[in-house]
Structure formats: C-alpha cells, structure tokens
Design a protein around this motif. Structure first.
Motif, PDB file in Angstrom:
ATOM      1  N   ARG A 412      22.187  35.229  36.394  1.00  0.00           N
ATOM      2  CA  ARG A 412      22.500  35.287  37.780  1.00  0.00           C
ATOM      3  C   ARG A 412      23.896  34.754  38.070  1.00  0.00           C
ATOM      4  N   ARG A 413      23.896  33.351  37.595  1.00  0.00           N
ATOM      5  CA  ARG A 413      25.049  32.417  38.057  1.00  0.00           C
ATOM      6  C   ARG A 413      25.927  33.008  37.463  1.00  0.00           C
ATOM      7  N   GLU A 414      26.239  33.580  36.235  1.00  0.00           N
ATOM      8  CA  GLU A 414      27.289  33.862  35.438  1.00  0.00           C
ATOM      9  C   GLU A 414      28.007  35.429  36.059  1.00  0.00           C
ATOM     10  N   TRP A 415      26.903  36.268  36.473  1.00  0.00           N
ATOM     11  CA  TRP A 415      27.351  37.395  36.970  1.00  0.00           C
ATOM     12  C   TRP A 415      27.957  37.178  38.173  1.00  0.00           C
ATOM     13  N   GLU A 416      27.342  36.435  39.163  1.00  0.00           N
ATOM     14  CA  GLU A 416      27.676  36.113  40.362  1.00  0.00           C
ATOM     15  C   GLU A 416      29.130  35.572  40.506  1.00  0.00           C
ATOM     16  N   ASN A 417      29.339  34.715  39.392  1.00  0.00           N
ATOM     17  CA  ASN A 417      30.895  34.085  39.534  1.00  0.00           C
ATOM     18  C   ASN A 417      31.847  35.162  38.953  1.00  0.00           C
ATOM     19  N   ILE A 418      31.446  35.970  38.101  1.00  0.00           N
ATOM     20  CA  ILE A 418      32.635  36.813  37.546  1.00  0.00           C
ATOM     21  C   ILE A 418      32.931  37.905  38.439  1.00  0.00           C
ATOM     22  N   TRP A 419      31.911  38.519  39.544  1.00  0.00           N
ATOM     23  CA  TRP A 419      32.125  39.441  40.272  1.00  0.00           C
ATOM     24  C   TRP A 419      32.856  38.953  41.535  1.00  0.00           C
ATOM     25  N   LEU A 420      32.452  37.719  42.069  1.00  0.00           N
ATOM     26  CA  LEU A 420      32.938  37.319  43.444  1.00  0.00           C
ATOM     27  C   LEU A 420      34.140  36.475  43.281  1.00  0.00           C
ATOM     28  N   ARG A 421      34.771  35.937  42.280  1.00  0.00           N
ATOM     29  CA  ARG A 421      36.016  35.179  42.153  1.00  0.00           C
ATOM     30  C   ARG A 421      37.167  36.064  42.268  1.00  0.00           C
ATOM     31  N   THR A 422      38.147  35.455  42.664  1.00  0.00           N
ATOM     32  CA  THR A 422      39.433  36.094  42.807  1.00  0.00           C
ATOM     33  C   THR A 422      40.417  35.352  41.491  1.00  0.00           C
ATOM     34  N   LYS A 423      40.108  34.500  41.030  1.00  0.00           N
ATOM     35  CA  LYS A 423      41.040  33.965  39.978  1.00  0.00           C
ATOM     36  C   LYS A 423      40.418  33.584  38.717  1.00  0.00           C
ATOM     37  N   ARG A 424      40.701  33.450  37.588  1.00  0.00           N
ATOM     38  CA  ARG A 424      40.266  33.407  36.341  1.00  0.00           C
ATOM     39  C   ARG A 424      41.178  33.147  35.252  1.00  0.00           C
ATOM     40  N   TYR A 425      40.713  32.696  34.142  1.00  0.00           N
ATOM     41  CA  TYR A 425      41.703  32.346  32.940  1.00  0.00           C
ATOM     42  C   TYR A 425      41.424  33.542  31.896  1.00  0.00           C
ATOM     43  N   ASN A 426      42.396  34.136  31.488  1.00  0.00           N
ATOM     44  CA  ASN A 426      42.320  35.291  30.213  1.00  0.00           C
ATOM     45  C   ASN A 426      42.199  34.342  29.093  1.00  0.00           C
ATOM     46  N   ALA A 427      42.069  35.392  27.999  1.00  0.00           N
ATOM     47  CA  ALA A 427      41.780  35.058  26.713  1.00  0.00           C
ATOM     48  C   ALA A 427      43.223  33.951  26.252  1.00  0.00           C
ATOM     49  N   SER A 428      44.365  34.376  26.841  1.00  0.00           N
ATOM     50  CA  SER A 428      45.524  33.425  26.321  1.00  0.00           C
ATOM     51  C   SER A 428      45.382  32.162  27.294  1.00  0.00           C
ATOM     52  N   GLY A 429      44.613  32.159  28.289  1.00  0.00           N
ATOM     53  CA  GLY A 429      44.567  30.964  28.947  1.00  0.00           C
ATOM     54  C   GLY A 429      45.630  30.977  30.427  1.00  0.00           C
ATOM     55  N   LYS A 430      45.865  32.277  30.409  1.00  0.00           N
ATOM     56  CA  LYS A 430      46.841  32.390  31.781  1.00  0.00           C
ATOM     57  C   LYS A 430      45.820  32.732  32.707  1.00  0.00           C
ATOM     58  N   VAL A 431      46.412  32.333  34.106  1.00  0.00           N
ATOM     59  CA  VAL A 431      45.544  32.570  35.312  1.00  0.00           C
ATOM     60  C   VAL A 431      45.895  34.065  35.673  1.00  0.00           C
ATOM     61  N   VAL A 432      44.844  34.726  35.866  1.00  0.00           N
ATOM     62  CA  VAL A 432      44.797  36.148  36.392  1.00  0.00           C
ATOM     63  C   VAL A 432      43.808  36.392  37.378  1.00  0.00           C
ATOM     64  N   SER A 433      43.837  37.535  37.786  1.00  0.00           N
ATOM     65  CA  SER A 433      43.010  37.707  39.197  1.00  0.00           C
ATOM     66  C   SER A 433      41.498  38.393  38.724  1.00  0.00           C
ATOM     67  N   GLY A 434      40.683  38.323  39.720  1.00  0.00           N
ATOM     68  CA  GLY A 434      39.422  38.827  39.842  1.00  0.00           C
ATOM     69  C   GLY A 434      39.243  39.820  40.849  1.00  0.00           C
ATOM     70  N   THR A 435      38.204  40.580  41.173  1.00  0.00           N
ATOM     71  CA  THR A 435      38.306  41.789  42.291  1.00  0.00           C
ATOM     72  C   THR A 435      37.562  40.902  43.654  1.00  0.00           C
ATOM     73  N   GLY A 436      37.015  39.848  43.499  1.00  0.00           N
ATOM     74  CA  GLY A 436      36.618  39.367  44.829  1.00  0.00           C
ATOM     75  C   GLY A 436      35.586  40.066  45.515  1.00  0.00           C
ATOM     76  N   GLY A 437      34.571  40.718  44.788  1.00  0.00           N
ATOM     77  CA  GLY A 437      33.580  41.454  45.130  1.00  0.00           C
ATOM     78  C   GLY A 437      33.735  42.707  45.548  1.00  0.00           C
ATOM     79  N   VAL A 438      34.747  43.315  44.902  1.00  0.00           N
ATOM     80  CA  VAL A 438      34.607  44.820  45.351  1.00  0.00           C
ATOM     81  C   VAL A 438      33.345  45.693  44.847  1.00  0.00           C
ATOM     82  N   CYS A 439      33.151  46.704  45.507  1.00  0.00           N
ATOM     83  CA  CYS A 439      32.012  47.598  44.981  1.00  0.00           C
ATOM     84  C   CYS A 439      32.197  48.959  45.879  1.00  0.00           C
ATOM     85  N   TYR A 440      31.435  49.871  45.192  1.00  0.00           N
ATOM     86  CA  TYR A 440      31.201  51.073  45.722  1.00  0.00           C
ATOM     87  C   TYR A 440      29.797  51.365  46.200  1.00  0.00           C
ATOM     88  N   LEU A 441      29.555  51.921  47.583  1.00  0.00           N
ATOM     89  CA  LEU A 441      28.289  51.994  47.939  1.00  0.00           C
ATOM     90  C   LEU A 441      28.101  53.503  48.223  1.00  0.00           C
TER      91      LEU A 441
END
Length: 461
Positions: A412-441
């Motif tokens: 739960r904690r891992e999944w919640e964070n990767i879905w709702l965050r808007t910033k993250r580090y990629n494999a090269s250590g660069k700051v890139v973006s996340g989707t911030g909770g986007v979903c289809y209903l």
C-alpha cells in the motif's frame, strides 16, 4: 505508455519552460469570442466539486446543460441520455488530415459552453468527452481560458476525434502555445507554475462535422474538464486502510501482444492503457462484436485488446496512451461513461471500489520502488480492483507475462506514493515528474444510487 523508460507527460510538462513551442496551430473553423467575455453561470459554479482544494471537475451532461451555452447549428436532444447533435450546418470547411494528406469538405455546427470559473485556479486542465460518431462524422474539442493576470488563452485544440478511423485519423495537435501555457498531447499546462500564474476560468467548444449533404450527426453525451493545482511533492502522507474488497475484473496481458500490429505504437509492449481500458469495459459487461473484431488476425489471443489499441491510437502522439481518447473509447460502448480526473488519496479510491467501480491509474517508478513489479517505468497504466485485509493494493497489471499473472498485490505505502507524487528520481538520479493521481473512471450512464454517491464524493457527476 510502455513500461520502459520513455518520457512521460509530466516529464515533458516539467521541462515546458525550455521546450514549449513558440507557435500555435490554428483550430479548424475557429471563432474569435473570448472566454472572459461572459460571466460564469451560478449553475456552473455550483456544480464544481473541490476536493482538498486541489481538483475541480465540471461536466455538461443534462438537457438543460446542452440548451445553455451558445449554439451555432446545434440543438439539445432529450431522452434517457440527453446529448448535443447537429441540427443544421453553420458552415462548410476543408480539412486536410495531416496523417493521410487527404483534403475533404465537411459541414460543421458548433456549441460553446458557458464560462466555468475554476474553484481551484489551475496549473493543468484535461478535457474529456463521450460521444457517438457514425461513419462520415467526427468532432473537435477546444478550450479557451482566462489567466489570473486577466488575459485570455487562445482557443486550444484538445483533440480531433472519431470513434473509427475511416474518415479522419483521431489526433492531438502539437505546437500550441502562447508563451504562458502550452498543450502537451491531451493536457493544458501553465508554462511556469512557479510564477504564480494560474488558469481561473475556461469555456469548452465542440465542433461537430459531417459529410456535406448527409443527414447523420455526431451525438455528444458528456463534455467536461478537470482542472488541478497539485503541489510538487516527492512523497505523500500515508492513508489508513479502510476497505477489504476485491472486484471480479477480467485479466488481460499486454505482453502477449508484443509485436502485433506494430503500426499502433510498435505493438502490445506499449498497450498498457488500452489493455486496462478493455478490462474495465468488460467488467461492465460490454465487449466488441464478432463483426467489430473481424479485422484482427484470428490466430491472436484476446483480439479485443488489439481492437482497443487501434481505436484509442493517437496518430500525432503515435501511441495508445492519450488519456481522453481512452475515456472516449470506453464511452463508445452501450451506456458507459468515461472521464479523466485526479484522486487525492487511496481513501478516495477505496470509496469507488466499495461502490463497485474499479479505477485505471497512471504511475511511474523505478523497479526498486514497487516490490514485486519487476520493472520500472516512466509512465504506465494499471487497474486497481481491490484491497487486501492489510490494506495492500490489488491491481490487474497488464505488464505481466500472461493473463494468469495479471493479478498483483502491491504494498500500500509504496503504491500510494508512486501514484500520487508529482516528483521523483529516475534511474540516472535526475529529478523528473509523476502523474499526481491521474486516473480514468468508467461507469454506467445510469449509475446506482450508491455509485452516484461514491462518484460525487470524488467530484464526478
């Protein structure tokens, strides 16, 4: 998008200050009226649902909604599912399809919504629509807004769409910018959110097209947009588990389609979005007919996944991951609705699951950030179908080697964070973006009382 490290929308959005194109593409049959020239209606303001002061949803769906706004050759159609149709053409225009090179004449009619004042002054807006476009018809959706500095955006094309691909190629439109905002495939974005500039209101415009002299018409049942202002964040607060339930959703793997129909984003390896969409469409008891699937190689398993890929494909984006195109595809099935929105927590997602509504979510992560996934991604769609007794997320993950392997349980904690965050580090250590909770209903055109209540709690009507 594919589960491999390709640029995600939010990666592009984070680079918008240096990457935004300087010129905007003129919409077909555009008009000159400004969004800020009309006062927002009380109904539009009252219908806005604001959750945690971050997300605003507005939709036009009722007979009175369609009777409002400004009609140029359109009319409201009553019935169990009210809609907007072409009554008489307002004019004729030639359209050259950039993906086929063909030029054809089309009659058109147009409808412009009243102004919707965003309860959340927004950095991003995503439109979505539900419609039927018989052969010989198509539609265009545009957005024009007012900034917090009192100026207006141009009319931006949010999509040129048809359910089929025999008349036009459905497409997003690149290179739209006014120096303050830009369109990134399906998303309006403020170029420099740190400046404090926001979109405070908008209007949507529908243009319906048909072949000259024809009597057929597109029918639009739903038109709306989600505005949001999600803060930059690498982590989000943990939610408390509140539901134990698992929905019985069909399981389909995108991976078994690897190499099939490479003209649609190189085949199944990249089909996470249409595969997820097809799972939920079939959960609601809908599926393509044998006639619909006659074009698919009979040796291929699950031909409906190939069908979903073809009919969600965005010829400009060159992929099947256009968010509104997936929602629109779902709504081509009998009495289904589809919207794109953002949720603010797993608690909100639990509210939907409790009402029997599964959720297609967009997330990005390193392989080390999601235990058991076995891959990393810059953008991937999967379907949340329930929660375990411990609160962990049960997901149908199409990035699985077989249909039998699609059901996954993620922490739960891992999944919640990767879905709702808007910033993250990629494999090269660069700051890139996340989707911030986007979903289809996706949900029925006539939801149950419990489903309506759950949808209202997350801002959808």
């Amino acid at each position: 998008m594919t589960r491999f490290e390709q640029p995600s929308r939010r990666t592009l959005l984070s680079a918008v200050v240096v990457a935004a194109a300087a010129s905007a593409t003129s919409p077909v049959a555009s008009a000159s009226s400004a969004a800020g020239a009309h006062a927002p209606t009380r109904a539009a303001q009252a219908s806005s649902k604001v959750r945690a002061a971050r997300v605003d949803n507005r939709a036009w769906t009722s007979y009175n909604d369609w009777r409002g706004g400004t009609a140029e050759g359109t009319r409201a159609a009553s019935g169990a599912r009210p809609g907007l149709v072409m009554a008489s053409p307002a004019g004729r225009v030639d359209y050259t399809d950039p993906h086929t090179g063909r030029t054809a004449a089309w009659e058109y009619a147009r409808w412009t919504s009243s102004v919707h004042r965003l309860a959340v002054p927004s950095t991003e807006v995503i439109a979505s629509w539900n419609a039927r476009t018989p052969a010989g018809t198509w539609l265009q959706v545009e957005l024009r807004g007012r900034y917090s500095d009192g100026t207006n955006t141009p009319w931006y094309v949010m999509g040129r769409w048809a359910a089929g691909d025999q008349d036009i190629r459905r497409t997003s439109v690149d290179d739209q910018s006014d120096g303050k905002s830009s369109i990134w495939t399906d998303t309006f974005a403020i170029d420099d959110a740190a400046s404090g500039l926001r979109l405070v209101s908008y209007r949507l415009r529908l243009t319906l097209y048909r072949k000259p002299g024809a009597r057929i018409t597109p029918t639009v049942w739903r038109l709306g947009a989600m505005g949001s202002d999600i803060p930059d964040r690498f982590t989000v607060p943990a939610s408390t588990p509140g539901l134990t339930r698992e929905l019985k959703v069909p399981r389909y793997s995108q991976e078994i389609h690897a190499g099939q129909y490479p003209e649609y984003d190189n085949g199944g390896e990249a089909w996470c979005s249409p595969t997820s969409s097809q799972m939920i469409i079939e959960y609601w008891g809908r599926k393509p007919t044998a006639e619909d699937l006659a074009w698919v190689n009979p040796q291929y398993a699950d031909p409906q996944v190939c069908h979903a890929a073809r009919f969600t494909y965005d010829y400009q984006y060159a992929g099947c991951g256009n968010w509104p195109f997936n929602a629109a595809y779902a709504a081509t099935y009998r009495d289904l609705q589809g919207v794109v929105t953002r949720l603010g927590s797993l608690t909100e997602l639990e509210t939907l699951i409790a009402a029997g509504i599964p959720v297609i979510t967009s997330q990005s992560f390193l392989a080390s950030e999601l235990t058991g996934a076995g891959y990393g991604t810059a953008g991937h769609l999967m379907t949340v179908i329930g929660f375990t007794a411990d609160g962990d997320v049960i997901a149908n993950d199409p990035a699985s080697p077989s249909n039998a392997a699609v059901r996954r349980v993620y922490r739960r904690r891992e999944w919640e964070n990767i879905w709702l965050r808007t910033k993250r580090y990629n494999a090269s250590g660069k700051v890139v973006s996340g989707t911030g909770g986007v979903c289809y209903l996706y949900f029925p055109a006539q939801p149950t009382a419990r489903q309506r209540t759950a949808l209202a709690k997350v801002g959808i009507r």
